[in-house]
Motif scaffolding. Structure first.
Motif, PDB file in Angstrom:
ATOM      1  N   ALA A   1     -40.552  -9.169 -13.762  1.00 56.66           N
ATOM      2  CA  ALA A   1     -40.138 -10.434 -13.154  1.00 56.66           C
ATOM      3  C   ALA A   1     -39.286 -10.187 -11.910  1.00 56.66           C
ATOM      4  CB  ALA A   1     -39.369 -11.278 -14.171  1.00 56.66           C
ATOM      5  N   MET A   2     -38.395  -9.210 -11.980  1.00 57.28           N
ATOM      6  CA  MET A   2     -37.557  -8.875 -10.819  1.00 57.28           C
ATOM      7  C   MET A   2     -38.430  -8.362  -9.667  1.00 57.28           C
ATOM      8  SD  MET A   2     -34.497  -9.711 -11.438  1.00 57.28           S
ATOM      9  CE  MET A   2     -33.605  -8.888 -10.160  1.00 57.28           C
ATOM     10  N   GLY A   3     -39.436  -7.574 -10.004  1.00 63.39           N
ATOM     11  CA  GLY A   3     -40.347  -7.068  -8.977  1.00 63.39           C
ATOM     12  C   GLY A   3     -41.111  -8.194  -8.299  1.00 63.39           C
ATOM     13  N   LEU A   4     -41.579  -9.148  -9.082  1.00 62.40           N
ATOM     14  CA  LEU A   4     -42.290 -10.297  -8.516  1.00 62.40           C
ATOM     15  C   LEU A   4     -41.362 -11.122  -7.630  1.00 62.40           C
ATOM     16  CD1 LEU A   4     -44.398 -11.417 -11.613  1.00 62.40           C
ATOM     17  CD2 LEU A   4     -45.255 -10.385  -9.498  1.00 62.40           C
ATOM     18  N   LEU A   5     -40.128 -11.319  -8.097  1.00 67.00           N
ATOM     19  CA  LEU A   5     -39.154 -12.063  -7.308  1.00 67.00           C
ATOM     20  C   LEU A   5     -38.859 -11.337  -5.995  1.00 67.00           C
ATOM     21  CD1 LEU A   5     -37.121 -14.399  -7.039  1.00 67.00           C
ATOM     22  CD2 LEU A   5     -35.482 -12.964  -8.271  1.00 67.00           C
ATOM     23  N   ALA A   6     -38.627 -10.030  -6.082  1.00 65.78           N
ATOM     24  CA  ALA A   6     -38.336  -9.252  -4.874  1.00 65.78           C
ATOM     25  C   ALA A   6     -39.529  -9.286  -3.913  1.00 65.78           C
ATOM     26  CB  ALA A   6     -37.998  -7.807  -5.247  1.00 65.78           C
ATOM     27  N   GLY A   7     -40.740  -9.204  -4.461  1.00 64.23           N
ATOM     28  CA  GLY A   7     -41.926  -9.268  -3.608  1.00 64.23           C
ATOM     29  C   GLY A   7     -42.041 -10.610  -2.905  1.00 64.23           C
TER      30      GLY A   7
ATOM     31  N   LEU B   1     -40.467 -15.308   7.968  1.00 66.00           N
ATOM     32  CA  LEU B   1     -39.393 -15.747   8.862  1.00 66.00           C
ATOM     33  C   LEU B   1     -39.248 -14.795  10.044  1.00 66.00           C
ATOM     34  CD1 LEU B   1     -36.708 -16.748   6.228  1.00 66.00           C
ATOM     35  CD2 LEU B   1     -37.948 -18.301   7.738  1.00 66.00           C
ATOM     36  N   LEU B   2     -39.282 -13.508   9.751  1.00 64.30           N
ATOM     37  CA  LEU B   2     -39.112 -12.506  10.798  1.00 64.30           C
ATOM     38  C   LEU B   2     -40.232 -12.582  11.834  1.00 64.30           C
ATOM     39  CD1 LEU B   2     -37.371 -10.159  11.768  1.00 64.30           C
ATOM     40  CD2 LEU B   2     -38.779  -8.637  10.374  1.00 64.30           C
ATOM     41  N   THR B   3     -41.443 -12.879  11.394  1.00 60.24           N
ATOM     42  CA  THR B   3     -42.565 -13.002  12.326  1.00 60.24           C
ATOM     43  C   THR B   3     -42.302 -14.115  13.337  1.00 60.24           C
ATOM     44  OG1 THR B   3     -44.114 -12.184  10.663  1.00 60.24           O
ATOM     45  CG2 THR B   3     -45.047 -13.443  12.487  1.00 60.24           C
ATOM     46  N   GLY B   4     -41.804 -15.252  12.866  1.00 58.58           N
ATOM     47  CA  GLY B   4     -41.476 -16.346  13.784  1.00 58.58           C
ATOM     48  C   GLY B   4     -40.354 -15.973  14.745  1.00 58.58           C
ATOM     49  N   ILE B   5     -39.320 -15.358  14.233  1.00 59.86           N
ATOM     50  CA  ILE B   5     -38.188 -14.946  15.075  1.00 59.86           C
ATOM     51  C   ILE B   5     -38.646 -13.964  16.140  1.00 59.86           C
ATOM     52  CG2 ILE B   5     -36.004 -13.654  15.066  1.00 59.86           C
ATOM     53  CD1 ILE B   5     -35.544 -14.876  12.223  1.00 59.86           C
ATOM     54  N   LEU B   6     -39.425 -12.961  15.736  1.00 58.95           N
ATOM     55  CA  LEU B   6     -39.903 -11.972  16.703  1.00 58.95           C
ATOM     56  C   LEU B   6     -40.865 -12.580  17.714  1.00 58.95           C
ATOM     57  CD1 LEU B   6     -40.369  -8.818  14.476  1.00 58.95           C
ATOM     58  CD2 LEU B   6     -38.645  -9.241  16.219  1.00 58.95           C
ATOM     59  N   GLY B   7     -41.662 -13.542  17.264  1.00 55.54           N
ATOM     60  CA  GLY B   7     -42.568 -14.213  18.204  1.00 55.54           C
ATOM     61  C   GLY B   7     -41.794 -14.905  19.309  1.00 55.54           C
ATOM     62  N   TYR B   8     -40.754 -15.641  18.939  1.00 54.78           N
ATOM     63  CA  TYR B   8     -39.931 -16.312  19.951  1.00 54.78           C
ATOM     64  C   TYR B   8     -39.168 -15.304  20.812  1.00 54.78           C
ATOM     65  CZ  TYR B   8     -40.911 -20.973  18.253  1.00 54.78           C
ATOM     66  OH  TYR B   8     -41.546 -22.141  17.917  1.00 54.78           O
TER      67      TYR B   8
ATOM     68  N   PRO C   1     -37.885  -0.784   8.171  1.00 59.00           N
ATOM     69  CA  PRO C   1     -38.899   0.131   7.637  1.00 59.00           C
ATOM     70  C   PRO C   1     -40.274  -0.511   7.683  1.00 59.00           C
ATOM     71  CG  PRO C   1     -37.486  -0.700   5.881  1.00 59.00           C
ATOM     72  CD  PRO C   1     -36.924  -1.203   7.179  1.00 59.00           C
ATOM     73  N   THR C   2     -41.262   0.266   8.085  1.00 57.50           N
ATOM     74  CA  THR C   2     -42.629  -0.268   8.162  1.00 57.50           C
ATOM     75  C   THR C   2     -43.315  -0.209   6.813  1.00 57.50           C
ATOM     76  OG1 THR C   2     -43.411   1.904   8.839  1.00 57.50           O
ATOM     77  CG2 THR C   2     -42.923   0.301  10.587  1.00 57.50           C
ATOM     78  N   GLU C   3     -42.886   0.709   5.947  1.00 57.41           N
ATOM     79  CA  GLU C   3     -43.465   0.797   4.616  1.00 57.41           C
ATOM     80  C   GLU C   3     -42.392   0.409   3.621  1.00 57.41           C
ATOM     81  OE1 GLU C   3     -45.166   4.584   3.837  1.00 57.41           O
ATOM     82  OE2 GLU C   3     -46.115   4.685   5.776  1.00 57.41           O
ATOM     83  N   ARG C   4     -42.670  -0.610   2.836  1.00 59.04           N
ATOM     84  CA  ARG C   4     -41.721  -1.048   1.823  1.00 59.04           C
ATOM     85  C   ARG C   4     -42.062  -0.353   0.506  1.00 59.04           C
ATOM     86  NH1 ARG C   4     -39.800  -3.568   5.626  1.00 59.04           N
ATOM     87  NH2 ARG C   4     -39.992  -5.739   6.191  1.00 59.04           N
ATOM     88  N   PRO C   5     -41.036   0.062  -0.265  1.00 52.39           N
ATOM     89  CA  PRO C   5     -41.336   0.644  -1.572  1.00 52.39           C
ATOM     90  C   PRO C   5     -42.021  -0.372  -2.470  1.00 52.39           C
ATOM     91  CG  PRO C   5     -38.965   0.769  -1.076  1.00 52.39           C
ATOM     92  CD  PRO C   5     -39.644   0.006   0.028  1.00 52.39           C
ATOM     93  N   SER C   6     -42.899   0.111  -3.308  1.00 52.13           N
ATOM     94  CA  SER C   6     -43.607  -0.767  -4.235  1.00 52.13           C
ATOM     95  C   SER C   6     -42.649  -1.288  -5.292  1.00 52.13           C
ATOM     96  CB  SER C   6     -44.728   0.031  -4.918  1.00 52.13           C
ATOM     97  OG  SER C   6     -45.220  -0.679  -6.006  1.00 52.13           O
ATOM     98  N   CYS C   7     -42.771  -2.571  -5.615  1.00 54.27           N
ATOM     99  CA  CYS C   7     -41.912  -3.162  -6.646  1.00 54.27           C
ATOM    100  C   CYS C   7     -42.243  -2.606  -8.015  1.00 54.27           C
ATOM    101  CB  CYS C   7     -42.063  -4.679  -6.662  1.00 54.27           C
ATOM    102  SG  CYS C   7     -41.359  -5.451  -5.209  1.00 54.27           S
ATOM    103  N   SER C   8     -43.464  -2.097  -8.189  1.00 56.58           N
ATOM    104  CA  SER C   8     -43.824  -1.575  -9.499  1.00 56.58           C
ATOM    105  C   SER C   8     -43.326  -0.154  -9.695  1.00 56.58           C
ATOM    106  CB  SER C   8     -45.346  -1.602  -9.675  1.00 56.58           C
ATOM    107  OG  SER C   8     -45.954  -0.782  -8.700  1.00 56.58           O
TER     108      SER C   8
ATOM    109  N   HIS D   1     -41.821 -11.241   1.083  1.00 52.58           N
ATOM    110  CA  HIS D   1     -42.896 -11.962   1.775  1.00 52.58           C
ATOM    111  C   HIS D   1     -42.308 -13.100   2.620  1.00 52.58           C
ATOM    112  CE1 HIS D   1     -46.958 -13.469   2.396  1.00 52.58           C
ATOM    113  NE2 HIS D   1     -46.511 -14.673   2.100  1.00 52.58           N
ATOM    114  N   ASP D   2     -41.388 -13.873   2.028  1.00 53.30           N
ATOM    115  CA  ASP D   2     -40.748 -14.965   2.764  1.00 53.30           C
ATOM    116  C   ASP D   2     -39.963 -14.432   3.956  1.00 53.30           C
ATOM    117  OD1 ASP D   2     -41.821 -16.699   0.959  1.00 53.30           O
ATOM    118  OD2 ASP D   2     -39.949 -17.058  -0.128  1.00 53.30           O
ATOM    119  N   PHE D   3     -39.257 -13.328   3.757  1.00 46.71           N
ATOM    120  CA  PHE D   3     -38.487 -12.717   4.842  1.00 46.71           C
ATOM    121  C   PHE D   3     -39.417 -12.292   5.980  1.00 46.71           C
ATOM    122  CE2 PHE D   3     -36.795  -8.892   6.885  1.00 46.71           C
ATOM    123  CZ  PHE D   3     -35.626  -9.407   7.417  1.00 46.71           C
TER     124      PHE D   3
END
Length: 169
Positions: free
Chosen positions: A55-61, A70-77, A106-113, A65-67
């Motif tokens: 459950a923690m892994g799913l939440l972190a994922g 958000l970051l994509t929009g910020i970087l686009g502007y 980091p370009t590669e995120r550690p796997s939640c699993s 994803h949400d972050f």
């Protein structure tokens, strides 16, 4: 009924008891059996812990994803501001700092699993590059009182490490 018993050696074991009462000649009596369920209890606890970790892994994922969204929009502007003509130099500099900061993520995120303490492969990192990169952003944040003036990129050297971890330090 479940009960926790202590053995002669002091070890706690969980038993499941079942039984029936009946009227004896002189008093009520109880007849029953007890089964050691200690191992089952340990396995149930392991399963609960595993489910919590999942459950923690799913939440972190989901948060990651949400972050990223958000970051994509910020970087686009920030990118649009950096290429737009006639933008105030302070705004262009702020856009550059946003882009530069995002490059250090980091370009590669550690796997939640996987293990949360999983080590990434180390590689040679030029400390001068890290100092110059981080020092520039820190100086922008510090303004006129520059506590980072002692950072000298030319004295960096090389080490083995994860560049994204060094940038975040």
């Amino acid at each position: 009924m479940e009960a926790e018993l202590v053995t002669k050696s002091g070890k706690k074991e969980t038993y499941y008891f079942t039984g029936h009462t009946f009227q004896g000649k002189e008093a009520p009596c109880l007849i029953g059996t007890g089964i050691d369920i200690s191992e089952r209890k340990k396995l149930e606890e392991q399963l609960r812990k595993s489910q919590k970790m999942e459950a923690m892994g799913l939440l972190a994922g989901g948060i990651a994803h949400d972050f990223n969204n958000l970051l994509t929009g910020i970087l686009g502007y920030a990118n649009l501001l950096s290429i737009k003509e006639g933008v105030d130099p302070e705004v262009a500099r702020a856009a550059w700092i946003i882009q530069r900061s995002a490059e250090r993520l980091p370009t590669e995120r550690p796997s939640c699993s996987g293990s949360p303490n999983r080590e990434e492969p180390e590689r040679t990192v030029e400390l001068g590059r890290v100092i110059a990169s981080v020092g520039g952003v820190l100086r922008e944040d510090a303004g006129s009182t520059d506590p980072y003036r002692h950072l000298d990129p030319s004295r960096g050297g090389c080490i083995l490490g994860d560049p994204s971890q060094l940038d975040r330090s």
